[in-house]
Scaffold this motif. Structure first.
Motif, PDB file in Angstrom:
ATOM      1  N   ALA A  71       0.746  -1.296   0.179  1.00  0.00           N
ATOM      2  CA  ALA A  71       0.169   0.083   0.075  1.00  0.00           C
ATOM      3  C   ALA A  71       0.618   1.306   0.078  1.00  0.00           C
ATOM      4  O   ALA A  71       1.940   1.132   0.752  1.00  0.00           O
ATOM      5  N   ILE A  72       0.399   2.142  -1.042  1.00  0.00           N
ATOM      6  CA  ILE A  72       1.572   3.365  -0.961  1.00  0.00           C
ATOM      7  C   ILE A  72       0.449   4.717  -0.749  1.00  0.00           C
ATOM      8  O   ILE A  72      -0.771   4.680  -1.389  1.00  0.00           O
ATOM      9  N   ALA A  73       0.947   5.575  -0.168  1.00  0.00           N
ATOM     10  CA  ALA A  73       0.192   6.722   0.141  1.00  0.00           C
ATOM     11  C   ALA A  73       0.928   7.842  -0.481  1.00  0.00           C
ATOM     12  O   ALA A  73       2.115   8.148   0.014  1.00  0.00           O
ATOM     13  N   THR A  74       0.431   8.937  -1.346  1.00  0.00           N
ATOM     14  CA  THR A  74       1.231   9.769  -2.072  1.00  0.00           C
ATOM     15  C   THR A  74       0.261  10.893  -2.659  1.00  0.00           C
ATOM     16  O   THR A  74      -1.061  10.761  -2.568  1.00  0.00           O
ATOM     17  N   THR A  75       0.879  11.888  -2.976  1.00  0.00           N
ATOM     18  CA  THR A  75       0.068  13.103  -3.707  1.00  0.00           C
ATOM     19  C   THR A  75      -0.476  12.666  -5.131  1.00  0.00           C
ATOM     20  O   THR A  75       0.121  11.690  -5.812  1.00  0.00           O
ATOM     21  N   HIS A  76      -1.114  13.411  -5.763  1.00  0.00           N
ATOM     22  CA  HIS A  76      -1.561  13.285  -7.341  1.00  0.00           C
ATOM     23  C   HIS A  76      -0.451  13.406  -8.123  1.00  0.00           C
ATOM     24  O   HIS A  76      -0.508  12.309  -8.813  1.00  0.00           O
ATOM     25  N   THR A  77       0.302  14.366  -7.844  1.00  0.00           N
ATOM     26  CA  THR A  77       1.368  14.317  -9.187  1.00  0.00           C
ATOM     27  C   THR A  77       2.517  13.289  -8.931  1.00  0.00           C
ATOM     28  O   THR A  77       2.795  12.876  -9.971  1.00  0.00           O
ATOM     29  N   GLN A  78       2.674  12.633  -7.813  1.00  0.00           N
ATOM     30  CA  GLN A  78       3.594  11.323  -7.701  1.00  0.00           C
ATOM     31  C   GLN A  78       2.725  10.290  -8.135  1.00  0.00           C
ATOM     32  O   GLN A  78       3.308   9.606  -9.193  1.00  0.00           O
ATOM     33  N   ALA A  79       1.542  10.136  -8.119  1.00  0.00           N
ATOM     34  CA  ALA A  79       0.752   8.930  -8.714  1.00  0.00           C
ATOM     35  C   ALA A  79       0.610   9.097  -9.960  1.00  0.00           C
ATOM     36  O   ALA A  79       0.672   8.162 -10.578  1.00  0.00           O
ATOM     37  N   ARG A  80       0.353  10.413 -10.483  1.00  0.00           N
ATOM     38  CA  ARG A  80       0.098  10.513 -11.867  1.00  0.00           C
ATOM     39  C   ARG A  80       1.436  10.647 -12.834  1.00  0.00           C
ATOM     40  O   ARG A  80       1.702   9.946 -13.994  1.00  0.00           O
ATOM     41  N   THR A 129      -2.647  18.522 -11.029  1.00  0.00           N
ATOM     42  CA  THR A 129      -1.602  19.047 -12.275  1.00  0.00           C
ATOM     43  C   THR A 129      -2.734  19.074 -13.428  1.00  0.00           C
ATOM     44  O   THR A 129      -2.727  20.226 -14.087  1.00  0.00           O
ATOM     45  N   ASP A 130      -3.471  18.069 -13.717  1.00  0.00           N
ATOM     46  CA  ASP A 130      -4.242  18.102 -14.879  1.00  0.00           C
ATOM     47  C   ASP A 130      -5.382  19.041 -14.819  1.00  0.00           C
ATOM     48  O   ASP A 130      -5.683  19.777 -15.859  1.00  0.00           O
ATOM     49  N   VAL A 131      -5.744  19.407 -13.513  1.00  0.00           N
ATOM     50  CA  VAL A 131      -6.787  20.593 -13.526  1.00  0.00           C
ATOM     51  C   VAL A 131      -6.129  21.747 -13.714  1.00  0.00           C
ATOM     52  O   VAL A 131      -6.890  22.878 -14.289  1.00  0.00           O
ATOM     53  N   ILE A 132      -5.001  22.049 -13.193  1.00  0.00           N
ATOM     54  CA  ILE A 132      -4.207  23.248 -13.585  1.00  0.00           C
ATOM     55  C   ILE A 132      -4.021  23.376 -15.007  1.00  0.00           C
ATOM     56  O   ILE A 132      -4.222  24.583 -15.351  1.00  0.00           O
TER      57      ILE A 132
END
Length: 324
Positions: free
Chosen positions: A96-105, A227-230
């Motif tokens: 299990a990994i917990a991270t932010t959207h930017t890292q995941a994406r 980031t995609d929303v930005i």
């Protein structure tokens, strides 16, 4: 005292004292959980939860200590199971990994792809959240690894190991004057409406530091964690975007122009972390090495064994981190 009773008190505390939510999560009955907690309190001779009628209102001082110890016991039980599983089959399990959207994406897809090819029988679970949420997930054992850039002060209960450094690009629709003028300054950016990350996400603090040092006030008109929303709102003309360089893809973002901003902002550093008492299965060590190849199993084990943050920093002092 039973492990199930300890699991109940820990989960009730973790679910905001909501016994119904805990029962749904654990596929148990609400009366059954309440009864087992009462039996445990009777055995220990103290109240773990204060009550108003049948409603749990707070953890008692004794309850806070008991929940902390119970959580530690349950984690050690899980580690014991992992040791046994490692010797039974080192290529099966879950991660299990917990991270932010930017890292995941943007950072993790090639790592996940390589890991899945090597360990097809390991189930992967990705949790996205704020730095505080990520730290909580890893600290409680709900996630094996936390991967983050911002809010490292929230990760004091974890061993955080540096992975790589990265910087930013300025993005705008093709033909925007800012992307065609040559070298961009902080003053140029301060004069533009800016679209960037929410404070506390993806290196946002470096932006604020740079503008403050230059005694400039940025005109941030829109922020997002994604980031995609930005990019979407930059395309709509809301403003000029400042995003992680790894998040710009010339092929997919051909309608956007990008200008390197590494001369304006200090680089940010991404870390991967886990609990000090984590049992490192072979596939977990391999995942770390895939994400940051300088983090060899030997270095990870040495980091976990280091008695202090200062000693841990010495381990990484002479390692040149890659840039992304």
């Amino acid at each position: 005292m039973k492990l199930q009773q300890l699991r109940y008190v820990v989960e009730v505390a973790r679910n905001g004292l909501n016994v119904s939510a805990t029962a749904r999560k654990l596929y148990a009955s609400q009366p059954g959980i309440s009864k087992q907690i009462r039996l445990l309190e009777h055995e220990l001779g103290v109240e773990i939860f204060a009550r108003s009628g049948k409603q749990l209102t707070r953890l008692t001082p004794a309850g806070e200590a008991i929940v902390a110890l119970a959580g530690e016991i349950l984690r050690q039980v899980e580690n014991t199971k992992r040791v046994a599983h490692e010797y039974r089959n080192e290529r099966q399990g879950s991660l299990a990994i917990a991270t932010t959207h930017t890292q995941a994406r943007y950072a993790l897809p090639p790592v996940i792809d390589a890991f899945r090819a090597r360990y097809p029988d390991v189930a992967l679970h990705m949790n996205q959240g704020t730095p505080m949420q990520i730290a909580e997930l890893a600290a409680t054992g709900a996630a094996d690894f936390a991967i983050a850039t911002e809010g490292i002060e929230h990760f004091k209960d974890l061993v955080m190991m540096p992975c790589y450094e990265w910087n930013r690009v300025i993005i705008a629709p093709q033909g925007h004057p800012l992307t065609e003028q040559g070298a961009v300054t902080l003053a140029d950016l301060a004069a533009q409406p800016l679209v960037t990350y929410v404070f506390g996400f993806t290196g946002r603090s470096r932006l604020d530091e740079a503008f403050a040092a230059a005694e400039l006030t940025p005109n941030v008109v829109f922020t997002a964690t994604d980031t995609d929303v930005i990019k979407t709102y930059v395309r709509l003309g809301l403003g000029v975007g400042i995003i992680a360089g790894m998040a710009y893809d010339p092929a997919q973002d051909e309608d956007l122009a990008a200008v390197d901003a590494s001369h304006l902002f200090r680089p940010s550093r991404t870390y991967i972390g886990c609990r000090k008492d984590a049992f490192m299965r072979r596939f977990m060590l391999d995942f770390i090495a895939l994400f940051a190849e300088h983090l060899t199993p030997q270095l990870v084990r040495a980091s976990l064994a280091a008695g202090s943050a200062a000693k841990r920093e010495q381990l990484f002092a002479e390692i040149a981190l890659p840039n992304r």
